[in-house]
Design a protein around this motif. Structure first.
Motif, PDB file in Angstrom:
ATOM      1  N   PRO A 164      -8.112  -6.005  -1.668  1.00 22.63           N
ATOM      2  CA  PRO A 164      -7.298  -4.460  -1.813  1.00 22.63           C
ATOM      3  C   PRO A 164      -6.045  -3.910  -1.355  1.00 22.63           C
ATOM      4  O   PRO A 164      -5.451  -5.069  -0.606  1.00 22.63           O
ATOM      5  N   LEU A 165      -4.858  -3.102  -1.693  1.00 21.53           N
ATOM      6  CA  LEU A 165      -3.625  -2.198  -1.166  1.00 21.53           C
ATOM      7  C   LEU A 165      -3.653  -1.396  -0.945  1.00 21.53           C
ATOM      8  O   LEU A 165      -3.960  -0.777  -1.932  1.00 21.53           O
ATOM      9  N   ALA A 166      -3.209  -0.632  -0.167  1.00 20.77           N
ATOM     10  CA  ALA A 166      -2.969   0.513  -0.144  1.00 20.77           C
ATOM     11  C   ALA A 166      -1.361   1.169   0.226  1.00 20.77           C
ATOM     12  O   ALA A 166      -1.124   0.199   0.703  1.00 20.77           O
ATOM     13  N   TRP A 167      -0.772   1.880  -0.427  1.00 21.96           N
ATOM     14  CA  TRP A 167       0.705   2.459   0.245  1.00 21.96           C
ATOM     15  C   TRP A 167       0.663   3.636   0.290  1.00 21.96           C
ATOM     16  O   TRP A 167       1.054   4.003  -0.096  1.00 21.96           O
ATOM     17  N   LEU A 168       1.006   3.412   1.642  1.00 24.91           N
ATOM     18  CA  LEU A 168       0.660   4.955   2.092  1.00 24.91           C
ATOM     19  C   LEU A 168       2.231   5.440   2.694  1.00 24.91           C
ATOM     20  O   LEU A 168       2.654   4.825   3.675  1.00 24.91           O
ATOM     21  N   SER A 169       2.873   6.579   2.231  1.00 28.99           N
ATOM     22  CA  SER A 169       3.777   7.160   2.637  1.00 28.99           C
ATOM     23  C   SER A 169       3.728   8.887   3.197  1.00 28.99           C
ATOM     24  O   SER A 169       2.882   9.292   2.536  1.00 28.99           O
ATOM     25  N   MET A 170       4.675   9.302   4.402  1.00 29.78           N
ATOM     26  CA  MET A 170       4.914  10.448   4.897  1.00 29.78           C
ATOM     27  C   MET A 170       6.804  10.444   4.084  1.00 29.78           C
ATOM     28  O   MET A 170       7.373   9.387   4.820  1.00 29.78           O
ATOM     29  N   GLU A 171       7.189  10.748   3.180  1.00 30.06           N
ATOM     30  CA  GLU A 171       8.776  11.053   3.042  1.00 30.06           C
ATOM     31  C   GLU A 171       8.565  12.691   2.528  1.00 30.06           C
ATOM     32  O   GLU A 171       8.462  13.115   2.051  1.00 30.06           O
ATOM     33  N   SER A 172      10.085  13.031   2.617  1.00 29.70           N
ATOM     34  CA  SER A 172      11.009  13.792   2.247  1.00 29.70           C
ATOM     35  C   SER A 172      10.796  14.457   0.622  1.00 29.70           C
ATOM     36  O   SER A 172      11.205  13.147  -0.066  1.00 29.70           O
TER      37      SER A 172
ATOM     38  N   ILE B 112      -8.052  -4.100   8.447  1.00 30.97           N
ATOM     39  CA  ILE B 112      -6.526  -3.743   7.666  1.00 30.97           C
ATOM     40  C   ILE B 112      -5.720  -4.426   8.054  1.00 30.97           C
ATOM     41  O   ILE B 112      -5.318  -5.026   9.739  1.00 30.97           O
ATOM     42  N   ARG B 113      -4.918  -4.950   7.297  1.00 29.16           N
ATOM     43  CA  ARG B 113      -3.544  -5.364   7.872  1.00 29.16           C
ATOM     44  C   ARG B 113      -2.554  -4.649   7.248  1.00 29.16           C
ATOM     45  O   ARG B 113      -2.279  -4.442   6.987  1.00 29.16           O
ATOM     46  N   LEU B 114      -1.890  -4.610   8.837  1.00 25.57           N
ATOM     47  CA  LEU B 114      -1.066  -2.948   8.387  1.00 25.57           C
ATOM     48  C   LEU B 114       0.510  -3.641   8.957  1.00 25.57           C
ATOM     49  O   LEU B 114       0.469  -4.320   9.568  1.00 25.57           O
ATOM     50  N   SER B 115       1.671  -3.118   8.352  1.00 22.60           N
ATOM     51  CA  SER B 115       2.532  -3.883   7.700  1.00 22.60           C
ATOM     52  C   SER B 115       3.802  -2.259   7.647  1.00 22.60           C
ATOM     53  O   SER B 115       3.255  -1.388   6.597  1.00 22.60           O
ATOM     54  N   GLU B 116       4.840  -2.107   8.688  1.00 22.63           N
ATOM     55  CA  GLU B 116       5.123  -1.116   8.313  1.00 22.63           C
ATOM     56  C   GLU B 116       6.580  -1.458   8.253  1.00 22.63           C
ATOM     57  O   GLU B 116       7.108  -2.286   8.483  1.00 22.63           O
ATOM     58  N   LEU B 117       7.496  -0.173   7.471  1.00 19.99           N
ATOM     59  CA  LEU B 117       8.564  -0.698   6.830  1.00 19.99           C
ATOM     60  C   LEU B 117       9.120   0.199   7.495  1.00 19.99           C
ATOM     61  O   LEU B 117       9.065   1.481   7.774  1.00 19.99           O
TER      62      LEU B 117
ATOM     63  N   LEU C 259      -2.692  -2.998   4.367  1.00 16.08           N
ATOM     64  CA  LEU C 259      -1.572  -0.965   4.246  1.00 16.08           C
ATOM     65  C   LEU C 259      -0.656  -0.998   4.794  1.00 16.08           C
ATOM     66  O   LEU C 259      -0.059  -1.396   5.649  1.00 16.08           O
ATOM     67  N   ILE C 260       0.217  -1.250   3.265  1.00 17.25           N
ATOM     68  CA  ILE C 260       1.802  -0.446   3.921  1.00 17.25           C
ATOM     69  C   ILE C 260       2.244   0.868   3.990  1.00 17.25           C
ATOM     70  O   ILE C 260       1.825   1.417   3.716  1.00 17.25           O
ATOM     71  N   GLN C 261       2.494   0.534   5.437  1.00 16.63           N
ATOM     72  CA  GLN C 261       2.993   2.614   5.678  1.00 16.63           C
ATOM     73  C   GLN C 261       4.471   2.747   6.212  1.00 16.63           C
ATOM     74  O   GLN C 261       4.858   1.730   6.492  1.00 16.63           O
ATOM     75  N   HIS C 262       5.163   3.444   5.954  1.00 13.61           N
ATOM     76  CA  HIS C 262       6.460   3.929   6.483  1.00 13.61           C
ATOM     77  C   HIS C 262       6.338   5.447   6.640  1.00 13.61           C
ATOM     78  O   HIS C 262       5.771   6.202   5.907  1.00 13.61           O
ATOM     79  N   THR C 263       7.142   6.457   7.228  1.00 17.52           N
ATOM     80  CA  THR C 263       6.997   7.595   7.585  1.00 17.52           C
ATOM     81  C   THR C 263       9.124   7.576   7.942  1.00 17.52           C
ATOM     82  O   THR C 263       9.675   6.956   8.468  1.00 17.52           O
TER      83      THR C 263
END
Length: 346
Positions: A297-305, A140-145, A263-267
């Motif tokens: 491949p690309l993945a976008w993982l979000s945890m948002e209201s 995984i190449r992990l990127s957090e916004l 894998l792009i992530q943000h919470t």
């Protein structure tokens, strides 16, 4: 919204999130906030939304008071904070005295918006990464916004205990124990090859000053959150960039290497981006997804209201995957990671 109304709204929110002390403190501030002095003048001068979605003045003030306690600058106030139980009148007197005596500190502290790094959100990130790895078994190449201090970039050092079943790191720096409802995520082993994050004001949790800022915005009657933050800080080494999240993301999408799952992530961060930034970011990610391959491949993982107020107030867990533009609704989670309702069965 007046400052009094903002204090009361924040008191209710904190009490609902399991902090009776913050409910008590913020109610006292609502009823007894001083109307004279440099700090009162400064707070009265803020324009626009002063509540949680805006300047968040109640949490700035509460965080400054907690910083006085944690740093040892106000032992008198510390004697009234958890684990001690103070009456409303004693806490009122102590808080008002601290606001007056340490006004210079409070004026400086409240220049910056609240900043936390809720480590318990990593339970949802770990579970989501297990799903992504089940689809694309690559490093995984992990990127957090909106990475804040980068603690949630370190989730491969954490484990999750879901009702007595553990997954995640085999020798974890900390173990997260959310109330887990639903099936377990796939039995995969996410491996992070590269990690980085971006924030408008990144904090270095390995320094005393920045760790104090992260710690002060944790609520005084929830010591387990402080312990988890310090444990996560002990392994923190993610590189963080100061800047606009979408400006940073563009080049990182462009130079993603073959043989890695990006894998792009943000919470609880995306919702605070201006709409123009959200639109630009979504377009960038979807354009990169359209070019994704099985080896890139690309993945976008979000945890948002999700705005759901009919049941438990929390955030939606959503994972998008490319190639194929597959959207998986994984479930919902408490904003502080206290519970996860997992809906994905694989």
């Amino acid at each position: 919204m007046t400052l009094t109304q903002a204090f009361r709204a924040q008191a209710d929110a904190c009490a609902g999130l399991g902090s009776p002390f913050m409910g008590q403190l913020l109610t006292i501030l609502a009823e007894h906030w001083p109307t004279t002095g440099a700090l009162a003048t400064k707070m009265a001068g803020f324009d626009g939304d002063i509540g949680p979605a805006g300047h968040s003045l109640p949490l700035r003030i509460a965080g400054g008071l907690h910083a006085l306690v944690l740093s040892g600058q106000s032992p008198e106030l510390a004697a009234l904070y958890p684990p001690h139980a103070a009456s409303d009148s004693d806490l009122r007197d102590g808080v008002l005295a601290a606001l007056k005596k340490r006004e210079a500190f409070m004026l400086d502290w409240t220049d910056s918006a609240p900043q936390t790094n809720e480590v318990r959100r990593s339970a949802a990130l770990i579970a989501g990464a297990h799903v992504a790895t089940a689809h694309f078994d690559l490093p995984i190449r992990l990127s957090e916004l909106g990475a804040s201090g980068g603690l949630n970039l370190m989730w491969d050092h954490f484990a999750v205990d879901a009702g007595g079943v553990r997954f995640g790191a085999s020798d974890p720096a900390l173990v997260l124990k959310p109330e887990w409802d639903g099936a377990l995520p796939p039995e995969t082993t996410p491996i992070i090859a590269d990690r980085a994050g971006v924030d408008l004001n990144p904090l270095d949790p390995t320094t005393g000053e920045d760790l104090l800022r992260l710690s002060a915005y944790l609520w005084p009657d929830q010591p387990e959150r402080l312990a988890l933050t310090r444990a996560a800080a002990s392994v923190a080494n993610a590189p963080l960039t100061r800047g606009d999240a979408i400006d940073w993301l563009g080049p990182r999408l462009d130079d993603a290497p073959d043989g890695q799952l990006h894998l792009i992530q943000h919470t609880v961060a995306w919702q605070y981006f201006p709409k123009a930034a959200q639109d630009r970011g979504r377009a960038l990610i979807e354009a990169a997804g359209a070019k994704a391959t099985a080896r890139r491949p690309l993945a976008w993982l979000s945890m948002e209201s999700d705005g759901d107020t009919t049941g438990k107030i929390g955030a939606a867990l959503v994972l998008r995957l490319w190639p194929g533009d597959l959207t998986l609704n994984l479930g919902r989670a408490d904003f502080h990671g206290r519970w996860i309702n997992w809906d994905y069965a694989g």
